[in-house]
Design a protein around this motif. Structure first.
Motif, PDB file in Angstrom:
ATOM      1  N   UNK A   1      57.539  73.685  28.864  1.00 18.96           N
ATOM      2  CA  UNK A   1      57.194  74.883  28.116  1.00 18.96           C
ATOM      3  C   UNK A   1      58.329  75.564  28.287  1.00 18.96           C
ATOM      4  N   UNK A   2      58.578  76.536  27.076  1.00 21.27           N
ATOM      5  CA  UNK A   2      59.491  77.252  27.056  1.00 21.27           C
ATOM      6  C   UNK A   2      58.945  78.590  27.356  1.00 21.27           C
ATOM      7  N   UNK A   3      59.605  79.460  28.111  1.00 19.35           N
ATOM      8  CA  UNK A   3      59.148  80.735  28.537  1.00 19.35           C
ATOM      9  C   UNK A   3      60.046  81.826  27.788  1.00 19.35           C
ATOM     10  N   UNK A   4      59.136  82.784  27.094  1.00 13.23           N
ATOM     11  CA  UNK A   4      59.785  84.033  26.325  1.00 13.23           C
ATOM     12  C   UNK A   4      59.440  85.298  26.811  1.00 13.23           C
ATOM     13  N   UNK A   5      60.357  86.409  26.776  1.00 10.66           N
ATOM     14  CA  UNK A   5      60.065  87.540  27.017  1.00 10.66           C
ATOM     15  C   UNK A   5      60.502  88.510  26.273  1.00 10.66           C
ATOM     16  N   UNK A   6      60.681  89.691  26.598  1.00 12.75           N
ATOM     17  CA  UNK A   6      61.470  90.966  25.825  1.00 12.75           C
ATOM     18  C   UNK A   6      62.116  91.717  26.946  1.00 12.75           C
ATOM     19  N   UNK A   7      63.084  92.451  26.505  1.00 14.61           N
ATOM     20  CA  UNK A   7      64.069  93.123  27.385  1.00 14.61           C
ATOM     21  C   UNK A   7      63.290  94.311  28.469  1.00 14.61           C
TER      22      UNK A   7
ATOM     23  N   UNK B   1      59.630  86.437  13.966  1.00 11.71           N
ATOM     24  CA  UNK B   1      59.571  85.424  13.269  1.00 11.71           C
ATOM     25  C   UNK B   1      60.734  84.463  13.537  1.00 11.71           C
ATOM     26  N   UNK B   2      61.989  84.920  13.487  1.00  9.84           N
ATOM     27  CA  UNK B   2      63.211  84.117  13.527  1.00  9.84           C
ATOM     28  C   UNK B   2      63.096  83.204  14.838  1.00  9.84           C
ATOM     29  N   UNK B   3      62.803  83.895  16.056  1.00  8.70           N
ATOM     30  CA  UNK B   3      62.666  83.212  17.473  1.00  8.70           C
ATOM     31  C   UNK B   3      61.508  82.192  17.376  1.00  8.70           C
ATOM     32  N   UNK B   4      60.414  82.673  16.861  1.00  5.40           N
ATOM     33  CA  UNK B   4      59.091  81.661  17.014  1.00  5.40           C
ATOM     34  C   UNK B   4      59.521  80.549  16.226  1.00  5.40           C
ATOM     35  N   UNK B   5      60.163  80.752  15.048  1.00  7.01           N
ATOM     36  CA  UNK B   5      60.327  79.603  14.079  1.00  7.01           C
ATOM     37  C   UNK B   5      61.460  78.682  14.740  1.00  7.01           C
ATOM     38  N   UNK B   6      62.300  79.256  15.235  1.00  8.91           N
ATOM     39  CA  UNK B   6      63.490  78.285  15.859  1.00  8.91           C
ATOM     40  C   UNK B   6      62.682  77.320  16.992  1.00  8.91           C
ATOM     41  N   UNK B   7      61.782  77.722  17.641  1.00  5.04           N
ATOM     42  CA  UNK B   7      61.085  76.833  18.571  1.00  5.04           C
ATOM     43  C   UNK B   7      60.164  75.910  18.055  1.00  5.04           C
TER      44      UNK B   7
ATOM     45  N   UNK C   1      52.072 100.512  26.298  1.00  2.33           N
ATOM     46  CA  UNK C   1      53.244 101.031  26.268  1.00  2.33           C
ATOM     47  C   UNK C   1      54.067 100.958  25.004  1.00  2.33           C
ATOM     48  N   UNK C   2      53.884  99.830  24.207  1.00  2.00           N
ATOM     49  CA  UNK C   2      54.837  99.389  23.079  1.00  2.00           C
ATOM     50  C   UNK C   2      53.834  98.849  22.165  1.00  2.00           C
ATOM     51  N   UNK C   3      54.242  98.776  20.980  1.00  4.13           N
ATOM     52  CA  UNK C   3      53.617  97.993  19.852  1.00  4.13           C
ATOM     53  C   UNK C   3      53.958  96.530  19.725  1.00  4.13           C
ATOM     54  N   UNK C   4      54.865  96.221  20.713  1.00  4.15           N
ATOM     55  CA  UNK C   4      55.875  94.973  20.628  1.00  4.15           C
ATOM     56  C   UNK C   4      54.675  93.856  20.559  1.00  4.15           C
ATOM     57  N   UNK C   5      53.717  93.835  21.466  1.00 12.53           N
ATOM     58  CA  UNK C   5      52.625  92.857  21.610  1.00 12.53           C
ATOM     59  C   UNK C   5      52.186  92.487  20.185  1.00 12.53           C
ATOM     60  N   UNK C   6      51.444  93.502  19.802  1.00 14.83           N
ATOM     61  CA  UNK C   6      50.602  93.897  18.537  1.00 14.83           C
ATOM     62  C   UNK C   6      51.190  93.081  17.422  1.00 14.83           C
ATOM     63  N   UNK C   7      52.778  93.388  17.201  1.00 13.78           N
ATOM     64  CA  UNK C   7      53.574  92.783  16.282  1.00 13.78           C
ATOM     65  C   UNK C   7      53.907  91.453  16.451  1.00 13.78           C
ATOM     66  N   UNK C   8      54.032  90.795  17.732  1.00  9.71           N
ATOM     67  CA  UNK C   8      54.132  89.330  17.943  1.00  9.71           C
ATOM     68  C   UNK C   8      52.762  88.811  17.735  1.00  9.71           C
ATOM     69  N   UNK C   9      51.741  89.436  17.732  1.00  8.05           N
ATOM     70  CA  UNK C   9      50.666  88.836  17.673  1.00  8.05           C
ATOM     71  C   UNK C   9      50.217  88.326  15.953  1.00  8.05           C
ATOM     72  N   UNK C  10      50.664  89.422  15.304  1.00 10.68           N
ATOM     73  CA  UNK C  10      50.691  89.426  13.965  1.00 10.68           C
ATOM     74  C   UNK C  10      51.390  88.218  13.572  1.00 10.68           C
ATOM     75  N   UNK C  11      52.806  88.072  13.966  1.00 11.18           N
ATOM     76  CA  UNK C  11      53.736  87.113  13.570  1.00 11.18           C
ATOM     77  C   UNK C  11      53.058  85.579  14.059  1.00 11.18           C
ATOM     78  N   UNK C  12      52.531  85.672  15.266  1.00 12.31           N
ATOM     79  CA  UNK C  12      51.936  84.484  15.813  1.00 12.31           C
ATOM     80  C   UNK C  12      50.872  84.004  14.775  1.00 12.31           C
ATOM     81  N   UNK C  13      50.008  84.813  14.112  1.00 15.17           N
ATOM     82  CA  UNK C  13      49.110  84.460  13.248  1.00 15.17           C
ATOM     83  C   UNK C  13      49.855  83.709  12.030  1.00 15.17           C
ATOM     84  N   UNK C  14      50.631  84.507  11.492  1.00 12.04           N
ATOM     85  CA  UNK C  14      51.498  83.959  10.246  1.00 12.04           C
ATOM     86  C   UNK C  14      52.108  82.731  10.529  1.00 12.04           C
ATOM     87  N   UNK C  15      52.599  82.575  11.671  1.00 13.41           N
ATOM     88  CA  UNK C  15      53.377  81.255  11.901  1.00 13.41           C
ATOM     89  C   UNK C  15      52.459  80.216  12.178  1.00 13.41           C
ATOM     90  N   UNK C  16      51.140  80.368  12.545  1.00  8.84           N
ATOM     91  CA  UNK C  16      50.241  79.262  12.860  1.00  8.84           C
ATOM     92  C   UNK C  16      49.668  78.966  11.505  1.00  8.84           C
TER      93      UNK C  16
END
Length: 286
Positions: free
Chosen positions: A3-9, A69-75, A91-106
């Motif tokens: 499994x590859x592990x991703x995070x943010x800064x 989108x670029x990151x998720x699709x690359x994997x 503390x950030x909208x980053x998670x919500x954005x990632x969930x939106x892109x997750x749905x699109x990619x899947x």
């Protein structure tokens, strides 16, 4: 395939740790003095703290949908399973954005195997979660095992921290202007913690020495099997105080190894220079 592990800064993990544990990080963005930077890539935390000391008022923004989108699709296109452990949704909208892109990619790639997890954590508390998941992944643990270990550590991660100047928390909307003024006047040091991903005031303590002592005490009250887990301290360009806290913990609990690192730009922009944060588990390490 592991499994590859991703995070943010906002995990505040150094490039060395990311490389050692094969972690892929996407950057949040910091804007200061009219210039926008990618956190950890084209501006360092020390530079941000210095600009803040000089009167700069940085603002942060989440990871862009395009970057996700670029990151998720690359994997996905390489049939690489991955788990993105995200900065606290409180503390950030980053998670919500990632969930939106997750749905699109899947929708486009229904066989893609990946998850987006809200850690409800920040700074090295978040970083410890990512490190543990990455270690499990490198060990060859199954997808479900890695997901379970990461989620467990996120659920039980304690964040105890203090700031050097209440003005920065005021700017971020965490305390009122009056509280910031009175606190600074009386040399009150706030002790804060995270509760379900939110920053919550815990106690008000007068004096820097007393607040470090109280942090060690709270760690003893909340921590479980401290000697068997990895502990971390992050700091806002104040390595000396971070080391002092580490020495106090070692003396009190006989602990040998404590991970110390700088608070990154995206977290530091709100907490400010001089922030000291302590992270540990309130349940046994897995």
């Amino acid at each position: 395939m592991n499994v590859k592990i991703l995070c943010d800064s906002a995990s505040d993990l150094s490039k060395e740790v990311q490389e050692e544990l094969s972690i892929h990080s996407v950057p949040l963005r910091v804007t200061i003095n009219g210039e926008e930077y990618e956190d950890g890539r084209d501006i360092s935390p020390v530079e941000v703290f210095q600009k803040m000391r000089d009167g700069g008022a940085p603002k942060t923004s989440q990871v862009s949908p395009q970057a996700f989108e670029e990151t998720f699709l690359s994997f996905v296109k390489e049939d690489q399973p991955f788990i993105y452990f995200a900065f606290s949704s409180e503390l950030s909208g980053t998670y919500q954005t990632a969930k939106m892109i997750e749905q699109d990619v899947k929708e486009k790639y229904p066989n893609a195997k990946f998850d987006v997890v809200d850690t409800k954590a920040a700074s090295l508390g978040y970083g410890l979660v990512v490190m543990r998941a990455a270690e499990a992944a490198l060990n060859g643990d199954s997808y479900e095992e890695v997901l379970g270990i990461g989620t467990y550590h996120a659920t039980h991660m304690e964040h105890i921290f203090t700031v050097d100047d209440l003005e920065y928390l005021y700017r971020g909307g965490r305390v009122s202007k009056t509280a910031a003024f009175v606190g600074t006047l009386l040399k009150i040091k706030p002790l804060l913690h995270m509760e379900d991903g939110k920053l919550i005031p815990l106690e008000k303590i007068r004096g820097a020495k007393k607040v470090l002592k109280r942090m060690v005490e709270v760690m003893g009250e909340r921590g479980i099997e401290l000697e068997n887990q990895r502990i971390a301290i992050s700091h806002g360009d104040d390595a000396e105080t971070a080391q002092k806290l580490a020495d106090m913990i070692k003396e009190e609990y006989g602990y040998k190894e404590i991970h110390i690192d700088l608070i990154g730009s995206s977290i530091g922009a709100h907490a400010g220079p001089g922030t000291i944060a302590l992270f540990f588990l309130n349940e046994p390490y897995k």
